[in-house]
Design a protein around this motif. Structure first.
Motif, mmCIF file in Angstrom:
data_model
loop_
_atom_site.group_PDB
_atom_site.id
_atom_site.type_symbol
_atom_site.label_atom_id
_atom_site.label_comp_id
_atom_site.label_asym_id
_atom_site.label_seq_id
_atom_site.Cartn_x
_atom_site.Cartn_y
_atom_site.Cartn_z
ATOM 1 N N LEU A 244 -6.029 6.599 -0.040
ATOM 2 C CA LEU A 244 -4.924 6.459 0.980
ATOM 3 C C LEU A 244 -3.704 7.548 0.429
ATOM 4 C CD1 LEU A 244 -4.011 4.872 3.618
ATOM 5 C CD2 LEU A 244 -2.997 3.476 2.231
ATOM 6 N N THR A 245 -3.299 8.466 1.339
ATOM 7 C CA THR A 245 -1.903 9.120 1.165
ATOM 8 C C THR A 245 -0.923 8.614 2.181
ATOM 9 O OG1 THR A 245 -2.695 10.623 2.606
ATOM 10 C CG2 THR A 245 -3.428 10.899 0.514
ATOM 11 N N SER B 14 -0.121 11.265 -2.566
ATOM 12 C CA SER B 14 0.347 12.222 -1.942
ATOM 13 C C SER B 14 1.066 13.407 -2.734
ATOM 14 C CB SER B 14 1.356 11.687 -0.591
ATOM 15 O OG SER B 14 0.646 11.227 0.195
ATOM 16 N N ILE B 15 2.041 12.915 -3.747
ATOM 17 C CA ILE B 15 2.566 13.602 -4.603
ATOM 18 C C ILE B 15 1.598 14.026 -5.686
ATOM 19 C CG2 ILE B 15 4.134 13.419 -6.609
ATOM 20 C CD1 ILE B 15 5.657 11.459 -5.140
ATOM 21 N N ILE B 16 0.670 13.565 -5.942
ATOM 22 C CA ILE B 16 -0.328 13.988 -7.216
ATOM 23 C C ILE B 16 -1.215 15.197 -6.366
ATOM 24 C CG2 ILE B 16 -2.506 13.592 -8.417
ATOM 25 C CD1 ILE B 16 -1.321 10.666 -8.870
ATOM 26 N N ALA B 17 -1.665 14.809 -4.984
ATOM 27 C CA ALA B 17 -2.168 15.787 -4.372
ATOM 28 C C ALA B 17 -1.493 17.145 -4.165
ATOM 29 C CB ALA B 17 -2.801 15.310 -3.149
ATOM 30 N N ALA B 18 -0.185 16.871 -3.682
ATOM 31 C CA ALA B 18 0.660 17.945 -3.476
ATOM 32 C C ALA B 18 0.703 18.843 -4.912
ATOM 33 C CB ALA B 18 1.899 17.787 -3.006
ATOM 34 N N LEU C 271 0.839 -1.225 -0.050
ATOM 35 C CA LEU C 271 -0.129 -0.077 -0.082
ATOM 36 C C LEU C 271 0.727 1.080 -0.109
ATOM 37 C CD1 LEU C 271 -2.791 -0.823 2.524
ATOM 38 C CD2 LEU C 271 -3.066 -1.158 0.218
ATOM 39 N N LEU C 272 2.217 1.093 0.388
ATOM 40 C CA LEU C 272 3.015 2.513 0.608
ATOM 41 C C LEU C 272 3.024 2.958 -0.901
ATOM 42 C CD1 LEU C 272 4.476 3.989 2.585
ATOM 43 C CD2 LEU C 272 6.466 2.662 2.097
ATOM 44 N N GLY C 273 3.324 2.460 -1.881
ATOM 45 C CA GLY C 273 3.841 3.091 -3.324
ATOM 46 C C GLY C 273 2.247 3.870 -3.817
#
Length: 287
Positions: A219-220, A67-71, A59-61
């Motif tokens: 999930l982020t 998180s990167i896309i959202a940022a 799940l981490l990847g």
């Protein structure tokens, strides 16, 4: 002249403040290399198996990618809207300008839980009205609400430090509005925009309170950490991930501080750099 005692007190106070701030981070870094699962002191060093375990987490990847896309999405929105708002507040006088400035800064001053609850209620309404479901898009929108403040503050501070005479001179020398922006205004704002963008990216990347209320099942990385830190067997893996995240977060904050702290762009313009009114005249052509 400061007395020897005063200098000692200043240095001691600075040391205590830095220890208070960074002591827990040093402990976290040590436990990331702890061989055992329990947090016994001193830690049983050294091992890198927890970093390997993190890389193998299914799940981490996906959480990191989200998180990167959202940022990136939140930073893009913040750069556009924050810059436009800064130009409007700085360049024009209109009724309610001070109120708008206050309203733009308010989201980052409010407790995160208040903003999160408000966004959650808005998403519920939008879901019933237009079918907007919690997910990556709502995370981006939620993060943009407080990222705009960072960009706005950076841009308006730089605008206030940029001499308006430069803009007036470029217009007098024959440049139109676009040429004035390209050769005078933008070079003066470039470092402020980069600094605001880096800070916005850093804020969005590790945000959890607003994310928890707007993510739905998405999930982020901060949510992954939050979910796994409650599992005793996963705490060493969380420590390893947190250490990497901490090191990565230092990069945008460092460069943002370096860029925001200087007036290189304004100084270059004033000293006759590439963005001087003469350069604008050359670009504008005759007449």
């Amino acid at each position: 002249m400061e007395s020897r005692l005063a200098r000692f007190m200043i240095k001691a106070g600075t040391g205590l403040a830095l220890t208070f701030l960074y002591g827990p981070l040093v402990i976290l870094a040590l436990y990331a290399f702890n061989k055992g699962i329990s947090h016994s002191w001193p830690p049983d060093l050294w091992t890198t198996k927890w970093f390997t375990a993190a890389l193998n987490d299914d799940l981490l990847g996906g959480a990191l990618k989200n998180s990167i896309i959202a940022a990136i999405g939140a930073t893009t929105i913040a750069l556009a809207l924050g810059s436009l708002a800064a130009f409007a507040v700085h360049r024009f006088t209109f009724f309610g300008r001070d109120t708008i400035s206050f309203a733009l800064v308010l989201p980052i001053a409010l407790p995160g839980i208040v903003t999160a609850i408000a966004l959650s209620s808005s998403i519920d309404y939008a879901n019933s009205a237009i079918g907007l479901t919690p997910g990556l898009l709502t995370i981006i929108i939620g993060h943009a609400t407080f990222c705009i403040v960072v960009v706005f503050n950076n841009v308006i501070a730089r605008l206030r430090r940029t001499p308006t005479s430069l803009v007036e001179a470029s217009m007098d020398l024959g440049a139109d509005g676009w040429q004035t922006f390209k050769y005078v205004t933008f070079p003066a704002l470039r470092t402020a925009l980069v600094a605001g963008g880096l800070l916005a990216f850093g804020l969005s990347f590790d945000e959890i309170v607003v994310t928890n209320f707007t993510a739905g099942s998405t999930l982020t990385l901060p949510l992954w950490i939050f979910n796994n830190i409650r599992l005793p067997k996963q705490q060493p893996v969380v420590n390893a991930v947190a250490l990497v995240l901490m090191l990565l977060s230092i990069i945008p904050v460092y460069f943002a501080q370096r860029l925001a702290g200087g007036g290189q762009a304004v100084g270059a313009v004033a000293r006759g750099g590439a963005a001087t009114p003469v350069a604008v005249l050359d670009a504008a052509g005759p007449g």
